[in-house]
Design a protein around this motif. Structure first.
Motif, PDB file in Angstrom:
ATOM      1  N   UNK A  36       0.842  -1.209   0.000  1.00 22.86           N
ATOM      2  CA  UNK A  36       0.000   0.000   0.000  1.00 22.86           C
ATOM      3  C   UNK A  36       0.872   1.252   0.000  1.00 22.86           C
ATOM      4  N   UNK A  37       1.954   1.207   0.763  1.00 20.14           N
ATOM      5  CA  UNK A  37       2.858   2.370   0.807  1.00 20.14           C
ATOM      6  C   UNK A  37       3.375   2.665  -0.603  1.00 20.14           C
ATOM      7  N   UNK A  38       3.790   1.621  -1.300  1.00 21.39           N
ATOM      8  CA  UNK A  38       4.296   1.792  -2.664  1.00 21.39           C
ATOM      9  C   UNK A  38       3.217   2.409  -3.559  1.00 21.39           C
ATOM     10  N   UNK A  39       1.984   1.950  -3.359  1.00 16.32           N
ATOM     11  CA  UNK A  39       0.868   2.502  -4.147  1.00 16.32           C
ATOM     12  C   UNK A  39       0.699   3.995  -3.907  1.00 16.32           C
ATOM     13  N   UNK A  40       0.803   4.396  -2.629  1.00 17.40           N
ATOM     14  CA  UNK A  40       0.633   5.821  -2.305  1.00 17.40           C
ATOM     15  C   UNK A  40       1.812   6.647  -2.840  1.00 17.40           C
ATOM     16  N   UNK A  41       3.006   6.072  -2.762  1.00 17.51           N
ATOM     17  CA  UNK A  41       4.189   6.790  -3.287  1.00 17.51           C
ATOM     18  C   UNK A  41       3.985   7.084  -4.773  1.00 17.51           C
ATOM     19  N   UNK A  42       3.427   6.094  -5.486  1.00 17.48           N
ATOM     20  CA  UNK A  42       3.198   6.281  -6.929  1.00 17.48           C
ATOM     21  C   UNK A  42       2.001   7.195  -7.185  1.00 17.48           C
ATOM     22  N   UNK A  43       0.920   6.960  -6.461  1.00 13.97           N
ATOM     23  CA  UNK A  43      -0.302   7.742  -6.686  1.00 13.97           C
ATOM     24  C   UNK A  43      -0.054   9.243  -6.500  1.00 13.97           C
ATOM     25  N   UNK A  44       0.684   9.585  -5.449  1.00 15.59           N
ATOM     26  CA  UNK A  44       0.917  11.009  -5.173  1.00 15.59           C
ATOM     27  C   UNK A  44       2.254  11.501  -5.754  1.00 15.59           C
ATOM     28  N   UNK A  45       2.881  10.660  -6.575  1.00 13.87           N
ATOM     29  CA  UNK A  45       4.152  10.999  -7.240  1.00 13.87           C
ATOM     30  C   UNK A  45       5.162  11.557  -6.229  1.00 13.87           C
TER      31      UNK A  45
ATOM     32  N   UNK B  80       8.944   2.742  11.439  1.00 11.08           N
ATOM     33  CA  UNK B  80       8.240   1.845  10.504  1.00 11.08           C
ATOM     34  C   UNK B  80       8.405   2.344   9.076  1.00 11.08           C
ATOM     35  N   UNK B  81       8.317   3.652   8.905  1.00 12.41           N
ATOM     36  CA  UNK B  81       8.469   4.214   7.561  1.00 12.41           C
ATOM     37  C   UNK B  81       9.864   3.913   7.005  1.00 12.41           C
ATOM     38  N   UNK B  82      10.869   4.119   7.824  1.00  9.14           N
ATOM     39  CA  UNK B  82      12.240   3.845   7.365  1.00  9.14           C
ATOM     40  C   UNK B  82      12.369   2.363   6.994  1.00  9.14           C
ATOM     41  N   UNK B  83      11.806   1.504   7.838  1.00 10.64           N
ATOM     42  CA  UNK B  83      11.846   0.060   7.599  1.00 10.64           C
ATOM     43  C   UNK B  83      11.157  -0.288   6.273  1.00 10.64           C
ATOM     44  N   UNK B  84       9.982   0.279   6.051  1.00 13.59           N
ATOM     45  CA  UNK B  84       9.213  -0.033   4.837  1.00 13.59           C
ATOM     46  C   UNK B  84       9.964   0.458   3.592  1.00 13.59           C
ATOM     47  N   UNK B  85      10.508   1.672   3.650  1.00 15.50           N
ATOM     48  CA  UNK B  85      11.211   2.203   2.475  1.00 15.50           C
ATOM     49  C   UNK B  85      12.431   1.350   2.146  1.00 15.50           C
TER      50      UNK B  85
ATOM     51  N   UNK C 213      -2.001   7.806   4.555  1.00 15.27           N
ATOM     52  CA  UNK C 213      -3.313   7.162   4.465  1.00 15.27           C
ATOM     53  C   UNK C 213      -3.448   5.954   5.379  1.00 15.27           C
ATOM     54  N   UNK C 214      -2.463   5.755   6.251  1.00 14.06           N
ATOM     55  CA  UNK C 214      -2.575   4.669   7.227  1.00 14.06           C
ATOM     56  C   UNK C 214      -3.066   5.213   8.565  1.00 14.06           C
ATOM     57  N   UNK C 215      -3.992   4.485   9.165  1.00 13.44           N
ATOM     58  CA  UNK C 215      -4.398   4.825  10.525  1.00 13.44           C
ATOM     59  C   UNK C 215      -3.204   4.593  11.450  1.00 13.44           C
ATOM     60  N   UNK C 216      -3.232   5.329  12.551  1.00 10.62           N
ATOM     61  CA  UNK C 216      -2.127   5.222  13.509  1.00 10.62           C
ATOM     62  C   UNK C 216      -2.033   3.802  14.079  1.00 10.62           C
ATOM     63  N   UNK C 217      -3.196   3.155  14.260  1.00 10.49           N
ATOM     64  CA  UNK C 217      -3.152   1.788  14.810  1.00 10.49           C
ATOM     65  C   UNK C 217      -2.521   0.830  13.799  1.00 10.49           C
TER      66      UNK C 217
END
Lengths: 324, 71
Positions: free
Chosen positions: A33-42, A62-67, A212-216
């Protein structure tokens, strides 16, 4: 409840998506989903260099880990604020960030962690600077924001990064959106977005891949990935407006699953369709006469003026207390 | 069962769902995650008399416009 992909026991149920997933599938789903948002919002491309602002909390780590898992060249920036609050808050958060970095450095050759210690570099911690400058009615949050924004922009810009990524999640975004809506801060509403373009020389591009992710969901990701993050809240955050609005919005979410997401997405759609175009102000920015960073103030920027005041105060040898 | 959240601790009798448990200790289900033996639980999970449930706060507050930097 069962995972909707494999029928194993679900670890998380996201009512706004009507989706339940087991740990394994959730840990696949969130980066996808993160990848989708990175692309969607360029936000950025596969060859871009990203600087992730990390605090030691669940969202930024978490963001650093995901990237990194997605294969991006993502370095970290930690800003040592010098907050103690009786729990050695900054020392603890730095320890978490450092451990996170050391655990991944071998698997990611060239991975960097930039560390800026505010007190060491500028002569006073954030709480001390807040006390001396007398800004923020006894709370250092406004001074903290000013200092962090300046340092993040400087390190990202000077380091030649293509984007500065922050761990803002949807709860952060809707809390700010709610405050700005209640006060009809149309100028702020016009500027709130998943991407803040580098509109002036000296400004870094800013992106929020988790918006676009909820905090939980980010907390669940950190727990399931075994990311050791700082559970303690910043000692100065207690009673903040943000927490108040988050609680209100989550009461709404509890009764109407998806309400937060709908609020945010409708806002972005309204913006896209031009609702705020009439109030979008072209802010005139000039380089600060001292540090060169863009500022709307004539002459020196607020950051440089702050430190001039702090250093003049300290040069007089006057005592410094930190806000309680 | 034993329920812990930050520095607080409760003893609750009987079996119940995670959602009921969270409500019983006066928290909002949206604002915490429940963990048992290191495993994340969905809100419909039944928890038992002898369980130890750890509730983890999910919201952080220092992110107002003046403090928008890092999460």
């Amino acid at each position: 409840m069962k995972c909707q992909k494999c029928a194993e026991r679900a670890a998380i149920h996201m009512r706004q998506h009507k989706l339940a997933l087991c740990a394994e599938h959730y840990l696949e789903w969130l980066p996808q989903r993160t990848q989708r948002f990175i692309e969607k919002y360029r936000m950025f491309g596969p060859d871009d260099r990203i600087l992730v602002a990390v605090s030691g909390g669940k969202d930024s780590l978490s963001l650093w880990d995901v990237l990194l898992r997605l294969g991006y060249k993502a370095d970290g920036l930690y800003i040592g604020l010098g907050i103690d609050g009786g729990i050695a808050y900054s020392a603890q958060s730095y320890e978490k960030v450092l451990r996170f970095y050391e655990d991944r450095a071998q698997a990611h050759p060239g991975l960097r962690l930039e560390v800026v210690d505010v007190a060491r570099l500028y002569g006073a911690s954030v709480p001390e600077a807040a006390h001396i400058s007398n800004r923020g009615r006894g709370k250092p949050c406004s001074v903290c924001g000013l200092i962090k924004r300046h340092i993040m922009n400087r390190v990202a810009y000077d380091g030649g990064y293509d984007a500065l990524a922050t761990g803002h999640n949807l709860d952060d975004e809707v809390a700010v959106l709610m405050q700005n809506t209640l006060h009809w801060q149309t100028g702020y509403l016009a500027r709130q977005a998943p991407v803040l373009e580098a509109t002036h020389p000296g400004l870094a591009r800013k992106v929020k891949p988790f918006c676009r992710f909820y905090e939980r969901e980010t907390a669940a990701y950190a727990l399931l990935r075994g990311i050791d993050y700082i559970y303690e809240e910043c000692p100065y955050a207690a009673g903040s407006n943000t927490i108040y609005y988050k609680e209100l919005l989550n009461q709404l979410e509890s009764a109407r699953p998806g309400a937060k997401l709908q609020f945010y997405l409708s806002f972005l759609e309204a913006k896209e369709s031009g609702l705020f175009d009439a109030v979008r102000e072209e802010v005139v920015l000039n380089p600060c006469t001292k540090c060169g960073q863009p500022t709307s103030a004539p002459g020196e920027c607020a950051f440089c003026r702050l430190w001039e005041r702090v250093n003049a105060y300290k040069a007089e040898g006057r005592p410094v207390r930190v806000p309680a | 069962m034993k329920v812990t959240y930050r520095n607080k601790e409760w003893e609750l009798p009987g079996r119940m769902t995670v959602r009921e448990l969270i409500r019983k200790v006066g928290l909002q289900p949206e604002l915490v995650l429940a963990v048992r033996d290191g495993q994340l639980l969905t809100e419909d999970t039944l928890v038992e008399e002898n369980d130890h449930i750890k509730l983890v706060a999910v919201i952080s507050g220092g992110l107002a416009a003046s403090c928008e930097g890092i999460g």
